[in-house]
Design a protein around this motif. Structure first.
Motif, short mmCIF file in Angstrom:
data_model
loop_
_atom_site.label_atom_id
_atom_site.label_comp_id
_atom_site.label_asym_id
_atom_site.label_seq_id
_atom_site.Cartn_x
_atom_site.Cartn_y
_atom_site.Cartn_z
N CYS A 26 0.82 -0.81 -0.03
CA CYS A 26 -0.09 -0.06 -0.68
C CYS A 26 0.58 1.44 0.31
O CYS A 26 0.63 2.62 -0.59
CB CYS A 26 -0.60 0.02 1.59
SG CYS A 26 -1.63 -1.31 1.76
N CYS A 29 1.94 3.87 -3.19
CA CYS A 29 1.17 4.91 -3.55
C CYS A 29 0.67 5.78 -1.85
O CYS A 29 0.62 6.80 -2.52
CB CYS A 29 -0.32 3.89 -4.08
SG CYS A 29 0.02 3.53 -5.89
N HIS A 30 0.15 4.78 -1.68
CA HIS A 30 -0.53 5.94 -0.12
C HIS A 30 0.70 6.19 1.45
O HIS A 30 0.10 7.31 1.74
CB HIS A 30 -1.74 5.24 0.67
CG HIS A 30 -2.58 5.27 -0.22
ND1 HIS A 30 -4.00 5.53 -0.29
CD2 HIS A 30 -2.94 3.36 -0.99
CE1 HIS A 30 -4.69 4.76 -0.64
NE2 HIS A 30 -4.20 3.66 -1.47
N TYR A 59 -14.14 -1.94 -3.44
CA TYR A 59 -13.00 -1.71 -4.95
C TYR A 59 -13.19 -3.64 -4.70
O TYR A 59 -13.26 -3.96 -6.19
CB TYR A 59 -11.95 -1.57 -4.36
CG TYR A 59 -11.66 0.53 -4.48
CD1 TYR A 59 -12.18 0.56 -4.95
CD2 TYR A 59 -11.28 0.47 -2.74
CE1 TYR A 59 -11.91 2.33 -4.97
CE2 TYR A 59 -10.83 2.37 -2.79
CZ TYR A 59 -11.77 3.43 -4.20
OH TYR A 59 -11.17 4.36 -3.76
N ARG A 67 -9.34 3.20 -9.44
CA ARG A 67 -8.70 4.47 -10.84
C ARG A 67 -7.09 4.25 -10.45
O ARG A 67 -6.57 3.96 -9.27
CB ARG A 67 -9.23 5.24 -10.00
CG ARG A 67 -9.51 6.36 -11.24
CD ARG A 67 -9.25 7.85 -10.93
NE ARG A 67 -10.98 8.17 -10.98
CZ ARG A 67 -12.16 7.75 -10.90
NH1 ARG A 67 -12.46 7.86 -9.22
NH2 ARG A 67 -13.28 7.80 -10.98
N PHE A 82 -3.52 -0.97 -8.05
CA PHE A 82 -4.41 -1.23 -7.36
C PHE A 82 -6.01 -2.25 -7.36
O PHE A 82 -5.78 -2.77 -6.29
CB PHE A 82 -4.91 0.27 -6.72
CG PHE A 82 -5.50 0.59 -5.86
CD1 PHE A 82 -5.45 0.00 -4.75
CD2 PHE A 82 -6.91 1.35 -5.77
CE1 PHE A 82 -6.31 0.73 -3.06
CE2 PHE A 82 -8.06 1.71 -4.86
CZ PHE A 82 -7.41 1.29 -3.45
C1 HEC Z 1 -0.99 1.80 -7.04
C2 HEC Z 1 -1.52 2.40 -6.33
C3 HEC Z 1 -2.35 2.46 -5.05
C4 HEC Z 1 -1.71 0.90 -4.33
C5 HEC Z 1 -0.54 0.13 -4.37
C6 HEC Z 1 -2.96 1.03 -3.44
N1 HEC Z 1 -3.40 2.13 -3.74
FE1 HEC Z 1 -5.52 2.65 -2.24
N2 HEC Z 1 -5.68 4.05 -4.01
C7 HEC Z 1 -4.93 4.46 -4.60
C8 HEC Z 1 -6.20 5.19 -5.68
C9 HEC Z 1 -6.12 5.86 -6.93
C10 HEC Z 1 -6.73 5.22 -4.94
C11 HEC Z 1 -8.65 6.62 -4.87
C12 HEC Z 1 -9.39 5.60 -6.23
C13 HEC Z 1 -10.90 6.50 -6.29
O1 HEC Z 1 -10.46 7.95 -6.84
O2 HEC Z 1 -11.49 5.94 -5.67
C14 HEC Z 1 -6.92 4.46 -4.01
C15 HEC Z 1 -8.01 4.45 -2.57
C16 HEC Z 1 -7.88 3.57 -1.59
C17 HEC Z 1 -9.01 4.18 -0.63
C18 HEC Z 1 -10.57 4.97 -0.45
C19 HEC Z 1 -10.07 5.97 0.47
C20 HEC Z 1 -11.43 6.81 0.40
O3 HEC Z 1 -11.77 8.08 0.76
O4 HEC Z 1 -12.37 6.32 -0.03
C21 HEC Z 1 -8.50 3.25 0.41
C22 HEC Z 1 -9.56 2.40 1.71
C23 HEC Z 1 -7.32 2.41 0.40
N3 HEC Z 1 -7.57 3.09 -1.14
C24 HEC Z 1 -7.00 1.39 0.86
C25 HEC Z 1 -5.09 0.66 0.08
C26 HEC Z 1 -4.72 -0.42 1.11
C27 HEC Z 1 -5.37 -1.08 2.24
C28 HEC Z 1 -3.94 -0.46 0.22
C29 HEC Z 1 -3.03 -1.72 0.27
C30 HEC Z 1 -3.14 -3.34 0.47
C31 HEC Z 1 -3.70 -0.22 -1.27
N4 HEC Z 1 -4.97 1.21 -1.20
C32 HEC Z 1 -2.90 -0.02 -2.62
C33 HEC Z 1 -3.88 3.78 -5.61
C34 HEC Z 1 -3.20 2.81 -4.73
#
Ligand code: HEC
Ligand code: HEC
Length: 197
Positions: A26, A29-30, A59, A67, A82
């Motif tokens: 995670c 990106c985050h 998701y 996205r 993602f």
């Molecule tokens: C390749 C990049 C990437 C990775 C790796 C990634 N994310 Fe994300 N994540 C995103 C993006 C881009 C969004 C926004 C998507 C959208 O517009 O809804 C997002 C959105 C989210 C949200 C929604 C937050 C909200 O405000 O509603 C959560 C929760 C989240 N990610 C958790 C995780 C977790 C936990 C992991 C690891 C298991 C992870 N992400 C890995 C790119 C990533």
């Protein structure tokens, strides 16, 4: 190294906890710590546990558009998908991740904003959104996500997803967002980018 960083941020009151193994994919990106620095990627550290959990379930079930992060240069984008990552999470993984991220400190991302529009957005927020998104959109206890200090592109995408019914909203929030004009949406976004007093 990690401990020293936590002390510098003044977050010593939070339990020092290493990220769970599930969070390894995670951070690219985050971010390892808040705030998220990639356009279109929300900060999830310190968000309400229930909101994180619901988001991951949505998701995974593909009822919420997944996205890719926006990047200044294509080469800045992490080579991770993602959508495939969330598709592979178990219920247990989701529970562990939501609990860990919810226990971290939220840090708003400082961004440029238009003060005139933000002032208009503040009034709109107080009238229509503050009931559920308290503290000017910054209070995690409300279980309604944190809007203040999220990256601009993320806010624009999130509001657009509700307005175009690509995302399910509790309490008819999507209807409330559909009733806003484009100018009102722009004003709200500028308000959420503005720092808290
Ligand atoms: C390749 C990049 C990437 C990775 C790796 C990634 N994310 Fe994300 N994540 C995103 C993006 C881009 C969004 C926004 C998507 C959208 O517009 O809804 C997002 C959105 C989210 C949200 C929604 C937050 C909200 O405000 O509603 C959560 C929760 C989240 N990610 C958790 C995780 C977790 C936990 C992991 C690891 C298991 C992870 N992400 C890995 C790119 C990533
Ligand atoms: C009746 C309560 C309620 C009101 C009023 C409300 N919201 Fe929400 N909002 C929520 C909840 C609950 C969520 C979390 C939804 C989820 O998990 O999918 C949310 C989520 C959001 C999100 C997505 C955040 C994210 O992390 O992806 C945005 C953007 C948003 N609201 C904007 C607004 C704006 C702007 C207003 C005022 C015009 C508003 N909301 C009014 C309850 C409300």
């Amino acid at each position: 190294m990690a401990a020293a960083t936590v002390l510098l941020l003044g977050a010593a009151e939070l339990p020092a906890a290493d990220p769970p193994a599930q969070a390894a994919s995670c951070s690219a990106c985050h971010g390892v710590e808040a705030p998220s620095l990639l356009p279109g990627v929300p900060t999830i550290h310190g968000m309400p546990q229930l909101v994180i959990e619901n988001a991951l379930y949505d998701y995974r079930a593909t009822i919420r558009p997944c996205r890719k992060p926006g990047c200044d240069e294509p080469s800045d984008c992490p080579p991770l998908d993602f959508c495939s990552i969330v598709a592979g999470l178990s219920d247990q993984d989701i529970a562990v991740l939501a609990e860990w991220y919810a226990g971290r400190e939220y840090v708003p991302l400082p961004q440029e904003y238009d003060p005139g529009l933000a002032a208009r957005g503040a009034l709109l927020h107080a009238a229509r959104c503050e009931n559920c998104h308290g503290g000017g959109g910054s209070r995690p206890q409300d279980q309604a996500s944190i809007l203040r200090g999220q990256p601009r592109d993320y806010l624009v995408n999130a509001i657009g997803d509700f307005r175009q019914e690509r995302r399910i909203a509790v309490a008819e929030m999507h209807v409330m967002l559909q009733e806003l004009s484009a100018e009102e949406v722009a004003a709200l976004v500028e308000f959420y980018l503005s720092p808290r007093d």
